[in-house]
Design an enzyme around this catalytic site. Sequence first.
Site, PDB file in Angstrom:
ATOM      1  N   THR A 118       0.943  -1.211   0.101  1.00 58.17           N
ATOM      2  CA  THR A 118       0.006   0.044  -0.033  1.00 58.17           C
ATOM      3  C   THR A 118       0.950   1.268   0.192  1.00 58.17           C
ATOM      4  O   THR A 118       0.760   2.341  -0.707  1.00 58.17           O
ATOM      5  CB  THR A 118      -0.801   0.233   0.992  1.00 58.17           C
ATOM      6  OG1 THR A 118      -1.768  -1.098   1.177  1.00 58.17           O
ATOM      7  CG2 THR A 118      -1.715   1.240   1.295  1.00 58.17           C
TER       8      THR A 118
ATOM      9  N   HIS B 155       2.156   1.989  -3.489  1.00 56.99           N
ATOM     10  CA  HIS B 155       1.043   2.668  -4.186  1.00 56.99           C
ATOM     11  C   HIS B 155       1.160   4.215  -3.836  1.00 56.99           C
ATOM     12  O   HIS B 155       0.805   4.941  -4.896  1.00 56.99           O
ATOM     13  CB  HIS B 155      -0.244   1.820  -4.039  1.00 56.99           C
ATOM     14  CG  HIS B 155      -0.333   0.577  -4.413  1.00 56.99           C
ATOM     15  ND1 HIS B 155      -0.363   0.463  -5.830  1.00 56.99           N
ATOM     16  CD2 HIS B 155      -0.423  -0.603  -3.932  1.00 56.99           C
ATOM     17  CE1 HIS B 155      -0.409  -0.765  -6.099  1.00 56.99           C
ATOM     18  NE2 HIS B 155      -0.743  -1.472  -4.892  1.00 56.99           N
TER      19      HIS B 155
END
Length: 348
Positions: free
Chosen positions: A40, A43
């Site tokens: 995450t 990203h």
Amino acid sequence: MKALYKSAAQPGFELVDRPEPGTGAGDVKIRVHTTGICGTDLHIQSWDAWAASTINAPLIAGHEFYGEVVEIGEDVRDVKVGDRVSGEGHVVCGICRNCRAGRRQMCIRTSSVGVQRDGAFAEYVVIPEENVWVHHDPSVTPELGAIFDPFGNAVHTALSFPLVGEDVLITGAGPIGLMAIAVARHAGARKIAITDVSPSRLELARSLGVDLAVDVSTTRISDAQRELGMREGFDIGLEMSGHPTALPEMIENMNHGGRIAMLGLPSQSIDIDWGKVVTHMLTLKGIYGREMFETWYAMSAMLSSNPVLHRNISAVITDVLPAMEWEKGFEAARGGHGGKVVLDWRTL
């Protein structure tokens, strides 16, 4: 305080000075010692389509962490200053149907640390008391404590179905898939196979005791079945990769009545043979995060009772870097060749 800060809706982070977070009546302030780098976070750093649609910058990212409690709010009852802790990153509303029924991991208003609220890539982070997990076992090191969040993903996924005597297929030998090997072995699996295309990760899987590490760029899972002496297919599938070819091939290699737990998030739609799912009576279960807080109890209990599991989960951490070298850490995590990358914030 120093923090990795995303100042605007654009790629990158900056290590800058930010104000220390305040502590509300029910909150706990934690001096961060170590943080894990998650997919995450990659990203958010690259500011891809998912991040652009999910993140409201400015933001301090980071949700995998270990630290020491330095301040508590006036309504905090059980957590004490000086406690060594990790944190459950999903902050829930407490009043939706699922929360009231005790299914807090299914809250429809979840706010995630380091995603919708400031996170732990900083010297201090503040979370509600109910999200604090106190480590009573002194064998939990700062590095191991930093990866309790992804370890919980592995535990939640692997323990979704009974594993005693079952043959298990894990697709994806990233850090969570690697940890799932140790969990499945602890839970009594018979044969465990894992797939990937990274030679270094497959070698790490072998060192963790997997029965067969399969390079799917050269070998099919059906061949792996024969090598393991299997006759009818895998009983349990743990899909950890999100790769578009992983789930269809897993389905092709499941025994009738097989059960699949899916943690990997696909970046595109996946075409699967639903006729086979129906006629082979397969069960597919989506997994997100950790059960709150049953998974946390299971993690701590397993680590404290099984030295082999403790050693193998710790071995998934392959890189520990000072927080000042965060760019090297993100590069290592993005490279996808090793295990878990941890940043040490005590060295600032």
